[in-house]
Design a protein around this motif. Sequence first.
Motif, PDB file in Angstrom:
ATOM      1  N   LYS A  27     100.132  39.738  15.905  1.00 29.47           N
ATOM      2  CA  LYS A  27      99.105  40.768  16.025  1.00 29.47           C
ATOM      3  C   LYS A  27      97.954  39.743  16.602  1.00 29.47           C
ATOM      4  O   LYS A  27      97.531  38.558  16.841  1.00 29.47           O
ATOM      5  N   ASN A  28      96.626  40.670  16.743  1.00 22.41           N
ATOM      6  CA  ASN A  28      95.268  39.660  18.220  1.00 22.41           C
ATOM      7  C   ASN A  28      95.155  39.245  17.078  1.00 22.41           C
ATOM      8  O   ASN A  28      94.948  38.742  15.536  1.00 22.41           O
ATOM      9  N   VAL A 312      98.947  40.461  24.288  1.00 27.10           N
ATOM     10  CA  VAL A 312      98.269  40.830  23.402  1.00 27.10           C
ATOM     11  C   VAL A 312      98.295  39.455  22.611  1.00 27.10           C
ATOM     12  O   VAL A 312      98.977  38.906  22.560  1.00 27.10           O
ATOM     13  N   GLY A 313      96.976  39.043  22.643  1.00 23.77           N
ATOM     14  CA  GLY A 313      96.768  37.741  21.219  1.00 23.77           C
ATOM     15  C   GLY A 313      96.906  36.652  22.250  1.00 23.77           C
ATOM     16  O   GLY A 313      97.424  35.823  21.564  1.00 23.77           O
TER      17      GLY A 313
END
Length: 338
Positions: A27-28, A312-313
């Motif tokens: 997750k971010n 992402v992240g």
Amino acid sequence: MATENDEKKVYTAAPIPPAPVEDDPRKNLTEQEAQMYQTVLDHFSNPEFVIPHVDNGQLTEEEKFWLSRECLLRYLRATKWVVDKAIERLNVTLKWRREFGLYDHVTASHVEPEAVTGKEILYGYDVQGRPAFYMIPSRQNTDGAERQIQFAVWMLERSFDVMGPGVESIDLMINFADRAKNPSLGTARAVLHILQEHYPERLGLALIINVPFLVNAFFKLITPFIDPITRAKMKFNPAPVADGIFKPELLMREWWNGDVDFSYEHAKYWPALVAMCDENKRQWMAKWRAMGATVGLSEWKYKGGKTVSGDVGVAPLTEKVQANQEVVEVPQGEALAA
């Protein structure tokens, strides 16, 4: 002469299944979490860093490989994002891994005498892709606690060698059937301490079946030494298929009601497991080296996880690392085992 049933038997560990997701599952991070992660990464990436309180404390290649992005995040989560505590715990584990002998002494040949009866087996994966680590105390074949503990840790380390991209935890499958021996309190506490202190965020579930009265009393004795998060992951007498934890085709038939007619024969299982783990690790380290061979590189990347919506992240990479990464990127589900 082999029978039809013999031909259907399985004697070796299952290969890594395709990644259970179509994108990097991480997750971010919030802005604050990203800053905390960067602080930890900078600490262990510093060329002047040495492991405290050990001789020749400069990080080896194996230690840099172990200090992946996911590893740093596991310790941050385990310490509730307290940076100093995460760094302290990582330092302690780095020191413990050397002193325990994970890189030299605790080898396949050293622990093999513990393995001959099949008292600990890696076979199959749950629906989330977590490896199943079976423990069968009734097959205990030795008396010395030291090598028993080393064997359990060696097998735990091998479970990481058969994890696909995006998977970070295991399922412990403990079966106390067949007049299981009651493990010593000292040995159980030692393994539990190692798991809790040096393998945070690594236990997915502990599924425990056929618990006799004496062993039940034993669990009550050690419960005070088990942290609440670990206790919540323990399930007694579950139905893994009916509960949706496993698909039957990747679960042992005997005792667990899966479809796999697994039979432990050491001469078939052991060399195949060692070879599979060695080959997976060899391929992953080759990709890790091509990505730059530094602290903080992503397990998702070097294990061949497919990214469909960008990084992402993920902490930014240098142009050199990005260029190298293009060379080593592989499709999702690439076969990593023979």
